[in-house]
Design a protein around this motif. Structure first.
Motif, mmCIF file in Angstrom:
data_model
loop_
_atom_site.group_PDB
_atom_site.id
_atom_site.type_symbol
_atom_site.label_atom_id
_atom_site.label_comp_id
_atom_site.label_asym_id
_atom_site.label_seq_id
_atom_site.Cartn_x
_atom_site.Cartn_y
_atom_site.Cartn_z
ATOM 1 N N ARG A 199 37.350 46.421 30.256
ATOM 2 C CA ARG A 199 36.036 46.736 29.670
ATOM 3 C C ARG A 199 35.563 48.142 30.044
ATOM 4 O O ARG A 199 34.380 48.462 29.921
ATOM 5 N N GLY A 200 36.505 48.973 30.524
ATOM 6 C CA GLY A 200 36.187 50.373 30.772
ATOM 7 C C GLY A 200 35.433 50.642 32.046
ATOM 8 O O GLY A 200 34.832 51.720 32.191
ATOM 9 N N ALA A 201 35.443 49.722 33.001
ATOM 10 C CA ALA A 201 34.729 49.900 34.270
ATOM 11 C C ALA A 201 35.752 50.067 35.397
ATOM 12 O O ALA A 201 36.959 50.048 35.190
ATOM 13 N N PHE A 202 35.235 50.231 36.612
ATOM 14 C CA PHE A 202 36.101 50.442 37.782
ATOM 15 C C PHE A 202 35.505 49.742 38.983
ATOM 16 O O PHE A 202 34.291 49.691 39.156
ATOM 17 N N ILE A 203 36.381 49.181 39.810
ATOM 18 C CA ILE A 203 35.972 48.575 41.074
ATOM 19 C C ILE A 203 36.947 49.035 42.142
ATOM 20 O O ILE A 203 38.164 49.084 41.919
ATOM 21 N N GLY A 204 36.417 49.418 43.308
ATOM 22 C CA GLY A 204 37.240 49.945 44.381
ATOM 23 C C GLY A 204 37.280 49.035 45.589
ATOM 24 O O GLY A 204 36.813 47.886 45.555
ATOM 25 N N TYR A 205 37.827 49.572 46.662
ATOM 26 C CA TYR A 205 38.023 48.768 47.867
ATOM 27 C C TYR A 205 36.705 48.314 48.474
ATOM 28 O O TYR A 205 36.574 47.144 48.886
ATOM 29 N N VAL A 206 35.720 49.189 48.539
ATOM 30 C CA VAL A 206 34.467 48.857 49.228
ATOM 31 C C VAL A 206 33.802 47.650 48.583
ATOM 32 O O VAL A 206 33.388 46.696 49.265
ATOM 33 N N GLU A 207 33.708 47.658 47.268
ATOM 34 C CA GLU A 207 33.058 46.550 46.567
ATOM 35 C C GLU A 207 33.890 45.273 46.673
ATOM 36 O O GLU A 207 33.337 44.175 46.842
ATOM 37 N N GLN A 208 35.205 45.399 46.588
ATOM 38 C CA GLN A 208 36.036 44.208 46.701
ATOM 39 C C GLN A 208 35.970 43.615 48.104
ATOM 40 O O GLN A 208 35.991 42.393 48.263
ATOM 41 N N ALA A 209 35.895 44.453 49.131
ATOM 42 C CA ALA A 209 35.770 43.946 50.500
ATOM 43 C C ALA A 209 34.447 43.218 50.693
ATOM 44 O O ALA A 209 34.372 42.193 51.383
#
Length: 397
Positions: A43-53
């Motif tokens: 859907r054209g977005a991004f998620i990185g390590y900080v948010e996943q942690a």
């Protein structure tokens, strides 16, 4: 420099079961994090390590089994996933399969790792939640521990300790250069005419692997007997793999110790060993022959040899140069003529332009060495345009 030390662990049955639980938790975290990253990308977005942690910390409240695994191992799994996605791209990162992937997990904090030597042949290591675990002291530690990775290989558990050995990279040893040709009949051939090879699997082991594969095909999936057969196959394959690793590291150490410059072909082993793909309109041909070639290439450890050369070169004062592989097996090392007909067979090279006759692998190694000397003589650090090449002359108007 950072280097690795691998030891065989002697887990108790309780520790072994708990290690399996930690590995399963890390595998689930990896696969869930990868699927989440792909969903964001769609859907054209991004998620990185900080948010996943942060989300993983919240997920522990709903899934209590996640709290049984050490937090640092789960966080390190997300860090490894983040690095893999940034390096290779989210869509090229692979899933971790319970059946095909080796169970493994890493403890990144050196303050939580304690290593002690018990006797001449035994030591012990203290790991978070696993407690003290004994291991075979097969070599000295030789440095300060930075992190520890626990992995299951061939039915046995190992620990790999990353240590800082306090050594600086060795100065150039000033010894002569050598070209190295990697082959499927002979693993390594040098430009000096030396051939290095080893049989990694015995005829008896080949027959046993064939019989175990036939037995596995007749057994019911999910049964205990099938699991026992798969464990026997894994132990045999691990034994073969360890012999190959020993050979490539031994060869890499000798090559970098005796030569100041080691020139190898810049081969894409992963692409070369890819399976043949076809379509309904154009079915794949020569599938069995290509599969046999792929197995032969992987059996000789081409990729492991290059990794070993790069590792050993730091300690032995050698330099590794990769050159293009085009026409190295068809070019005559004596006169420079290129002709595919000169390669009479797998072992014989007979030039059609001059009277040179010699071993085909040695001839290729000499061409590789010549290409490497030409690159280093121009000041090139890789395959590309030389920084010291003379500029073109200006034509008169």
């Amino acid at each position: 420099m950072l280097t690795g030390r691998r030891y065989l662990l002697a887990f108790t049955p309780e520790q072994e079961a708990f290690a399996e639980l930690i590995a399963d938790a890390c595998r689930v975290v990896w696969n869930t994090g990868l699927e989440q990253r792909r969903a964001y990308r769609r859907r054209g977005a991004f998620i990185g390590y900080v948010e996943q942690a942060r989300q993983m910390a919240e997920a522990k409240k709903a899934f209590g089994w996640l709290t049984q695994a050490p937090s640092h191992t789960l966080q390190q799994t997300l860090r490894d996933l983040d690095k893999a996605c940034r390096t290779h791209g989210t869509w090229k990162v692979r899933w971790r399969s319970k059946r095909r992937s080796a169970p493994s997990f890493r403890f990144p904090d050196p303050r939580q790792i304690v290593v002690e030597r018990l006797s001449r042949g035994w030591g012990r290591v203290k790991l978070p939640k696993l407690g003290w675990a004994r291991f075979r002291w097969s070599r000295t530690l030789g440095g300060q521990v930075r992190n520890a990775t626990v992995v299951k290989d061939g039915g046995r558990w190992y620990i790999s300790l990353c240590v800082e050995d306090g050594l600086a990279e060795a100065a150039p040893n000033g010894r002569p250069a050598v070209g190295v040709d990697r082959g499927v009949k002979v693993a390594v051939a040098t430009s000096h005419g030396k051939m290095r090879d080893r049989r990694f699997v015995t005829p008896g082991e080949t027959l046993r692997l064939k019989r175990l594969a036939q037995r596995l095909a007749r057994q019911k999936k999910g049964s205990r007997r099938r699991a026992a057969t798969r464990a026997k196959i894994a132990r045999l394959n691990a034994r073969i793999r360890h012999r190959r690793t020993d050979f490539v590291l031994w060869t890499a150490d000798r090559l970098t110790r005796d030569h100041g410059l080691v020139v190898v072909e810049d081969l894409e082993v992963k692409s070369m060993t890819a399976a043949v793909k076809g379509t309904v309109e154009a079915p794949a041909t020569n599938v069995r022959a290509k599969a046999g070639l792929n197995r032969a290439i992987l059996a000789k450890g081409w990729g492991g040899l290059l990794t070993g050369l790069q590792h050993k070169a730091r300690y032995n004062g050698s330099r590794i140069v990769r050159v293009p592989a085009a026409y190295t097996s068809q070019r005559c090392s004596a006169c420079g003529a290129v002709d595919a007909k000169s390669r009479e067979s797998q072992a014989i090279f007979a030039c059609t332009s001059c009277a040179y006759i010699g071993n085909a692998d040695v001839n290729a190694a000499r061409n590789i060495l010549a290409a490497g000397l030409a690159v280093t003589g121009r000041g090139d650090l890789a395959v590309g345009r030389s920084a010291k090449r003379r500029p073109p002359e200006v034509q008169a108007a």
